[in-house]
Design an enzyme around this catalytic site. Structure first.
Site, short mmCIF file in Angstrom:
data_model
loop_
_atom_site.label_atom_id
_atom_site.label_comp_id
_atom_site.label_asym_id
_atom_site.label_seq_id
_atom_site.Cartn_x
_atom_site.Cartn_y
_atom_site.Cartn_z
N GLY A 1 22.65 37.15 31.91
CA GLY A 1 21.36 37.74 32.19
C GLY A 1 21.31 39.25 32.29
CB SER B 1 20.43 43.91 34.69
OG SER B 1 19.64 44.07 33.55
NE ARG C 1 16.03 47.80 24.11
CZ ARG C 1 14.86 48.31 24.44
NH1 ARG C 1 13.74 47.70 24.08
NH2 ARG C 1 14.78 49.46 25.08
CB ALA D 1 6.95 34.60 34.27
CE1 TYR E 1 8.88 37.52 41.55
CE2 TYR E 1 9.11 35.41 42.66
CZ TYR E 1 9.66 36.43 41.91
OH TYR E 1 10.97 36.37 41.52
CE LYS F 1 13.66 34.31 40.59
NZ LYS F 1 14.97 34.43 39.89
CB ILE G 1 16.56 45.45 43.08
CG1 ILE G 1 17.24 45.09 44.42
CG2 ILE G 1 17.39 46.50 42.33
CD1 ILE G 1 18.60 44.45 44.24
NE ARG G 2 11.72 52.31 42.62
CZ ARG G 2 10.39 52.35 42.53
NH1 ARG G 2 9.81 51.89 41.44
NH2 ARG G 2 9.67 52.85 43.52
CB THR G 3 15.36 44.94 37.56
OG1 THR G 3 14.29 44.03 37.84
CG2 THR G 3 16.39 44.88 38.68
CG LEU G 4 13.11 45.73 31.40
CD1 LEU G 4 12.41 47.07 31.17
CD2 LEU G 4 13.99 45.37 30.21
#
Length: 256
Positions: free
Chosen positions: A13, A19, A43, A96, A156, A163, A192-195
């Protein structure tokens, strides 16, 4: 510390450097693990190879589309051919549709619901089924969850329901695989700041709420999630399975 020395850990993942899976991978490497990765898109595969080169880490990297059972089987067959036994799997996969991560949950389409469940929850089941054949000496599977699986969190929506299914799957998988000394646990991480987080409307508000209300008065980072993941992958947690550990600065204990 070398709590993962001699262990081969598969990370599923990783999309880029931000990430959670990459943060976990770096801590696992620092704790002595040999790494392997699966990726879905070309990618993502390119990103993993680039990041490994920057860190001067050698790892097995294979393609795996978790929505395709044939792809999963092929990926784990390749992993088995190249690595033999694996000792741990980190499942850090969720997705999603953006339109389903805003507004009312009741507006979720059937297609959007099934997509989120397939990628975010069922992929753990399918991956565990494939991984057990490579865990001849037992092992540990760790997946990533979030508080939205326990509570109704604004925007969410369908991911929270996925989840919840993921966390329930952890318990059922732990029951099934325990006889083979394969442990299955989850980490419910703080935001957490992720894509992926960019797709959740109002995400910055969630971060601010954490800083204001969590007992530790701050947000957590991928390194902290990586440390707890390393513990769950290691023999230090050999008596634990079916658990969901919160790494969220204590936010989940706070009432309204």
């Amino acid at each position: 510390m070398t709590i993962l020395a001699g262990k081969t850990i598969l990370i599923m993942g990783v999309a880029n450097k931000r990430s959670i899976g990459w943060g976990v991978a770096m801590r696992a490497a620092q704790f002595g693990a040999k790494l392997a990765f699966t990726y879905n898109s070309d990618r993502a595969g390119e990103q993993i190879h680039k990041l490994l080169a920057e860190e001067d880490i050698t790892a097995t990297v294979v393609h795996c589309n978790v929505t395709d059972d044939n792809s999963i089987d092929a990926a784990f067959a390749q992993l088995g051919s190249e690595l033999g036994n694996i000792d741990g799997v980190v499942h850090s996969i969720a997705h999603a549709n953006v339109e389903d991560l805003q507004g009312e949950y009741v507006a979720t389409s059937r297609e959007g619901y099934l997509l989120a469940q397939n990628i975010s929850a069922y992929s753990l089941v399918a991956s565990a089924r494939a991984a057990r054949t490579l865990m001849q000496h037992g092992g540990s599977i760790v997946t990533m969850s979030y508080l939205g699986g326990e509570r109704a969190v604004d925007n969410y929506n369908v991911m929270g329901v996925a989840k919840a299914a993921l966390e329930s799957s952890v318990r059922y998988l732990a029951k099934d695989l325990g006889k083979e000394q394969i442990r299955v646990n989850a980490i419910s991480a703080g935001p957490i700041r992720t894509l992926a987080a960019k797709g959740v409307r109002g995400f910055n508000d969630v971060l601010h709420a954490m800083e204001e209300k969590a007992p530790l008065k701050r947000n957590v980072d991928a390194k902290e999630v990586g440390d707890v993941t390393a513990f769950l992958l290691s023999d230090l947690s050999s008596g634990m399975t079916g658990e969901v550990l919160h790494v969220d600065g204590g936010y989940h204990i706070i009432g309204l």
